[in-house]
Scaffold this motif. Structure first.
Motif, mmCIF file in Angstrom:
data_model
loop_
_atom_site.group_PDB
_atom_site.id
_atom_site.type_symbol
_atom_site.label_atom_id
_atom_site.label_comp_id
_atom_site.label_asym_id
_atom_site.label_seq_id
_atom_site.Cartn_x
_atom_site.Cartn_y
_atom_site.Cartn_z
ATOM 1 N N ALA A 105 6.996 2.041 16.109
ATOM 2 C CA ALA A 105 5.792 2.978 16.326
ATOM 3 C C ALA A 105 4.963 2.908 15.491
ATOM 4 C CB ALA A 105 6.262 4.270 17.105
ATOM 5 N N GLU A 106 3.642 3.689 15.730
ATOM 6 C CA GLU A 106 2.814 3.800 14.200
ATOM 7 C C GLU A 106 3.147 4.866 13.575
ATOM 8 O OE1 GLU A 106 -1.220 3.476 15.238
ATOM 9 O OE2 GLU A 106 -1.045 1.494 16.140
ATOM 10 N N ASN A 107 3.588 6.049 14.226
ATOM 11 C CA ASN A 107 3.766 7.128 13.580
ATOM 12 C C ASN A 107 5.180 7.281 12.668
ATOM 13 O OD1 ASN A 107 4.579 10.086 13.242
ATOM 14 N ND2 ASN A 107 3.382 10.827 14.856
ATOM 15 N N LEU A 149 14.777 0.381 3.379
ATOM 16 C CA LEU A 149 14.667 0.386 2.177
ATOM 17 C C LEU A 149 13.283 -0.536 1.811
ATOM 18 C CD1 LEU A 149 18.348 0.133 1.268
ATOM 19 C CD2 LEU A 149 16.706 2.311 0.855
ATOM 20 N N ALA A 150 12.905 -1.360 2.697
ATOM 21 C CA ALA A 150 12.128 -2.494 2.417
ATOM 22 C C ALA A 150 10.597 -1.950 3.017
ATOM 23 C CB ALA A 150 12.341 -3.827 2.822
ATOM 24 N N ASP A 151 10.578 -0.769 3.762
ATOM 25 C CA ASP A 151 9.378 -0.560 4.569
ATOM 26 C C ASP A 151 8.252 -0.251 3.625
ATOM 27 O OD1 ASP A 151 8.915 0.279 7.505
ATOM 28 O OD2 ASP A 151 7.747 1.477 6.419
ATOM 29 N N LYS A 152 7.266 -0.425 4.287
ATOM 30 C CA LYS A 152 5.800 -0.239 3.324
ATOM 31 C C LYS A 152 5.649 1.336 3.332
ATOM 32 C CE LYS A 152 3.092 -0.441 7.565
ATOM 33 N NZ LYS A 152 1.526 -1.167 8.140
ATOM 34 N N ASP A 153 6.148 2.244 4.029
ATOM 35 C CA ASP A 153 5.799 3.620 3.756
ATOM 36 C C ASP A 153 6.876 4.085 2.936
ATOM 37 O OD1 ASP A 153 5.953 6.481 4.413
ATOM 38 O OD2 ASP A 153 4.689 5.988 6.227
ATOM 39 N N PRO A 154 6.471 4.821 1.828
ATOM 40 C CA PRO A 154 7.352 5.249 0.939
ATOM 41 C C PRO A 154 8.236 6.378 1.375
ATOM 42 C CG PRO A 154 5.083 6.228 0.530
ATOM 43 C CD PRO A 154 5.281 4.908 1.540
#
Length: 1001
Positions: A469-471, A497-502
């Motif tokens: 999802a976006e949220n 761990l590789a996600d774009k969101d910190p």
């Protein structure tokens, strides 16, 4: 009900008692007084007589509000309050027709073991109730709203019937329970009485090894795997974890210091209420002490203290929640919402990133305007996204007392005109459970989480929809469950761990640690992360890893410190704990000659490695005075013996203030004092004789041959820090003989000064014994003996001691009035009530004893008659609107400054509170005569004294000594010139003297 400064509490209670007959405290009136955020509506969900005095609430999956009552709150301290013999109740309030108002109530449990419980959390068929000394779990196995089982989850918690004990539980998105306890809780025991050991092998005891004061903790739902997340709080009342696993709470300062705060609980952090090493209180003098008390309160200048997100001034921070619904406007979504009864407000803290930490701004949600009885103590979300607020509804808040036992309100905040409709929840299928997982209500979210956990692999497809999802908050909620999937969990952790969101990367690292996966491998992926917050958590994750690889990772993270971000610096310090030498040397080697910059100096300052000690000295040699103080303070946190040699070298190589500070930071008990060092020490003592620095060095080096010098400081500077600290040191050395020599020497001025120096230490049994000896010695001056009695005012130990003497009829009759003054101005109502039983109160001109102040404040007088009393008795010393004699304080606006209670105190017991600037002085002159009065003017060569309407000018050259008197210039028996009604009328008149209120004049 938590921690408003005592004088404000007392004033509020008494002022409200005086005016309650005139004020409207109906539910209609209190509701109409509330100001709610634009676009929202506040409605009354429930009130007395359904329940009273709510301390904490929880909303279950059916939308019912569960309430902890506190009718029996601290009744031992207020004998006038009635007691509910059956004990306090856990109530269930229900809205059966959806109109937003409770129409049904029932008792879930009643017993003296839940008197004044401070926490309730409903999770499925289990109800967690926090009531020191126990944390209970009630289980309703058959759904009849009555407990079938009552078990103790934890016990041994101190602070029974105390606000600073065990607080509420809440459920985290990671599947664990979060809870906290204040500084009086002391320790945590298992149900079988064993001290709880946390997952890191540490005993959960706040004696400084390693924990201090209040703690924030988490555990599994069954109470296992307890972990202390942070410590050294004062009264952290409630906490909450967000979907990423970030933990938030509020904390309360020592009353009156305007230092209440909001914390991000950085794992394993020290939050600075007391000195980390010694446990000393925040007000104890230390090097590099913060200038402003609200910051000094938390030791924020000390290495090893986590910063505060926001300091909110005075107040009584209580319940807090994280709003995950959509009914409230955008300003509240995903934000902390907090109940602050001291300010009569519920507000949100809009949190923003601040380097590796956070900062916040305040937005009010619901606030009382004129009705100061609005005391919101808890806030939580219902299944429909509306907000429920528990209102203690009381004239005061804090201090273990309560002014109103019968009232209590619960408000519902929602979109205007919105009925209370509970959404249907389907936990029988994974898609239904995933939908329920997003509900803002904690109980529904808990049940959904448990259902999805039990579905195991069957839940993956439904959770994947959420994961994609976006949220990001919803994605994080999915991650905690996906990470538990057999054979698939590692995949999702790697994706996180590789996600774009910190924030997802942070949650991924936290979930990796929770699932006991390869933490170092995860940290290795994040050591160069662009987000300082991600790198912060990477540093925290290294704690406890004693390997070369971990040290290299830490060094890499440390090299990225910018020299400004305190959050990041403290995360580095927490991560290096236990492995400082290994980690520090890896950083020093990688930094090489480049270590000596702003960032490197901070790392040295924060370090506890023995190899940082010589670098601190190097930095001191090159620093200015402000920096120097910071680096000297860092020595206090090092235990390696090598610091003694480094400080000795500093002390002997300089001739400026660095010598003094080098001596101050030595540990004299572990020091080999060389002749050169002794010569340096004696030189510094000579240069600082009579100053606080002299006292500190004498105390630190235990120079008992300087005891007479300390005694001189007590006598000549009794009201200064040096005099008080000198007295404290002599008490520690048990030099009562020196005190007695002065007190029996016949010098009245010296005796008064010594008593004043000892006054701050009246919690000490030795001091109390000294004062008792003075009281009982009828050969001593009555003024000296009365002063000794007044020293029992303040510390509870001293008041209790004096009350015991009164009970045993051991207070001499000529000191009864002074003792009554102590009792009648005591904060605790039981001291005031009991004191009036044992000693005769001041009498009116009719000869009968007056009633206690608590009774007098309830009486109503005639202000016009009081004006006549004032003209006849008071205008010879005081002015009102320029009429009268300008000798005592001007009373033209006294009603704005003092409550009725304080006015009665000033008249009946004037010695208890002498106004600043109106102290009496006695000047002894060269010709053997003396001058007496209030100093109204002082120049280089003259002193002008005033007594009543007579003035006297004295040449300074003729003055031999100056002594401040301990008695008020106001007559001590003024009430003997009045009838009881005259006194009541006079106070009524004085109470009406307010700015702009000319009618009262």
């Amino acid at each position: 009900m938590h921690n408003t400064p005592a004088i404000l509490l007392l004033t509020a209670l008494l002022a409200s008692a005086c005016s309650s007959k005139k004020e409207d405290h109906s539910t209609e009136s209190s509701l109409a007084d509330l100001k709610v955020y634009d676009g929202l509506e506040a409605t009354l969900f429930a009130s007395e007589p359904m329940f009273s005095n709510p301390t904490n609430i929880s909303v279950d999956s059916k939308g019912r509000v569960w309430v902890c009552e506190a009718y029996n709150y601290r009744n031992a301290l207020n004998p006038k309050n009635p007691v509910k013999a059956g004990g306090d109740r856990i109530m269930i309030l229900e809205d059966t027709d959806g109109d937003g108002k409770a129409d049904k109530s029932k008792i879930f449990y009643q017993g003296t073991d839940v008197n004044a419980a401070l926490g309730i959390c409903v999770l499925g068929n289990r109800v967690f109730v926090s009531c020191s000394p126990n944390a209970f779990v009630f289980t309703d196995e058959d759904g009849d709203d009555a407990p079938d089982k009552k078990e103790i989850l934890f016990t041994g918690i101190k602070g029974e019937q105390h606000d600073h004990g065990m607080h509420t539980f809440t459920f985290g998105h990671d599947g664990r329970l979060y809870f906290n306890m204040g500084n009086e809780a002391k320790l945590l025991l298992t149900a079988t009485g064993d001290t709880v050991t946390d997952i890191h092998g540490r005993k959960v005891v706040n004696k400084g090894k390693p924990f201090r004061e209040g703690m924030a903790l988490r555990c599994e739902p069954d109470g296992s795997n307890v972990e202390v997340l942070g410590h050294n709080f004062r009264n952290n009342f409630e906490l909450v974890a967000d979907p990423y696993g970030t933990v938030w709470q509020s904390d309360n300062d020592d009353d009156g210091n305007k230092g209440t705060r909001i914390n991000y609980v950085m794992e394993q952090g020290n939050y600075g209420y007391t000195d980390e090493i010694t446990g000393a209180g925040w007000s104890v003098r230390r090097t590099n002490m913060e200038k402003e008390i609200p910051f000094r309160h938390w030791h924020l200048n000390d290495p090893g203290v986590v910063p505060n997100v926001l300091q909110t001034g005075a107040g009584s921070p209580s319940g807090i929640t994280l709003y995950e619904g959509t009914m409230l406007p955008e300003a509240f979504r995903g934000q902390l919402i907090h109940a602050e009864p001291g300010h009569n407000v519920v507000r949100t803290y809009t949190v923003e990133n601040d380097g590796a930490g956070y900062k916040a701004t305040v937005v009010n949600l619901l606030e009382g305007q004129k009705d100061q009885w609005f005391r919101p103590v808890d806030v939580t979300a219902g299944p429909d996204g509306s907000l429920f607020i528990a209102d203690w509804y009381d004239p005061g808040v804090g201090g273990h007392q309560v002014g109103d036992l019968d009232r209590g309100r619960i408000y519902r905040v929602a979109s205007p005109g919105t009925g209370y409709k509970i959404p249907e929840v389907d936990l029988t299928t994974p898609p239904g459970a995933v939908k329920a997982l997003l509900n803002p209500n904690t109980d529904i979210r808990y049940q959904a989480w448990m259902a999805l956990k039990n579905f195991r692999g069957e839940a993956e497809a439904a959770l994947l929809e959420l994961w994609h999802a976006e949220n990001p908050r919803h994605r994080a909620q999915a991650l905690w469950l996906l990470a538990r999937l057999d054979n698939k969990g590692d995949q999702y952790l790697q994706e996180a761990l590789a996600d774009k969101d910190p924030n997802i990367r942070i949650a991924g690292l936290r979930a990796t640690r929770q699932m006991k996966k390869d933490v170092l491998q995860a940290v290795g992926k994040l050591i160069n992360d662009p987000s300082a917050q991600v790198r912060r958590d990477a540093a925290l994750a290294l704690r406890g890893y004693n390997t070369t690889a971990a040290a290299q990772y830490w060094a890499s993270l440390a090299r990225q410190y910018d020299g400004k971000d305190r959050w990041y610096l403290e995360a580095l310090g927490i991560g290096a704990h236990g492995n400082w030498d290994l980690y520090f040397n890896a950083w020093k080697k990688s930094a090489g000659k480049d270590w000596n910059n702003a960032a490197g100096k901070d790392i040295v300052w924060r370090s506890r490695s023995r190899d940082a000690i010589p670098l601190l000295a190097e930095m001191i040699r090159a620093s200015d005075e402000l920096e120097m103080l910071r680096y000297f303070r860092a020595f206090d946190f090092h235990t390696d013996p090598s610091k003694q040699q480094v400080l000795t070298k500093l002390a002997t190589e300089f001739k400026d203030s660095r010598v003094l500070y080098a001596l101050k930071h030595m540990d004299a008990t572990r020091l080999n004092i060389t002749p050169a060092l002794l010569a340096t020490l004696n030189k510094v003592l000579d240069e600082n004789k009579g100053k606080l620095e002299f006292v500190e060095l004498v105390s630190s080096f235990r120079l008992q041959n300087k005891a007479n010098d300390l005694l001189d400081i007590c006598i000549h500077n009794p009201d200064s820090a040096s005099g008080k600290e000198a007295a404290k040191t002599l008490l520690g050395w048990n030099r009562i003989d020196l005190f007695q020599k002065v007190l029996n020497g016949g010098n009245k001025d010296a005796s008064q000064s010594l008593i004043r120096a000892l006054w701050p230490h009246m919690w000490n049994e030795k001091t109390m014994a000294v004062m008792r000896g003075i009281m009982m010695d009828s050969t001593k001056d009555i003024e000296i003996r009365s002063l000794a009695v007044r020293t029992f005012s303040g510390p509870w130990e001293a008041e209790d001691y004096l009350l015991a003497l009164a009970r045993d009829n051991k207070i001499p009759k000529d000191l009864h009035r002074a003792a009554v003054g102590v009792f009648q101005t005591a904060w605790r109502s039981n001291i005031r009530e009991d004191g009036a039983k044992y000693l005769r109160l001041p009498g009116s001109k009719e000869g009968a004893s007056l009633p206690s102040i608590a009774v007098l404040v309830d009486k109503t007088g005639d202000a016009s008659k009081g004006k006549t009393v004032f003209k006849n008795l008071c205008s010879t010393c005081h002015q009102v609107n320029k009429a009268g004699v300008n000798f005592g304080p001007d009373l033209s606006e006294i009603g704005d400054k003092l409550s009725k209670e304080a006015l009665y105190t000033s008249i009946l017991y004037p010695d208890q509170g002498i106004s600043f600037g109106y102290e009496a002085y006695r000047l002894r002159l060269k010709d053997g005569s003396s001058a007496f009065g209030r100093i109204v003017s002082e120049t280089e060569d003259k002193i002008e004294l005033q007594y009543m309407n007579t003035q006297q000018t004295v040449k300074k050259a003729d003055v031999v000594s100056r002594t401040k008197m301990e008695s008020s210039l106001m007559p001590s028996n003024l009430q003997a010139s009045m009838s009881e009604q005259d006194l009541v009328d006079l106070v009524e008149f004085l109470q009406g003297l307010r700015k702009g209120n000319l009618a009262a004049r």
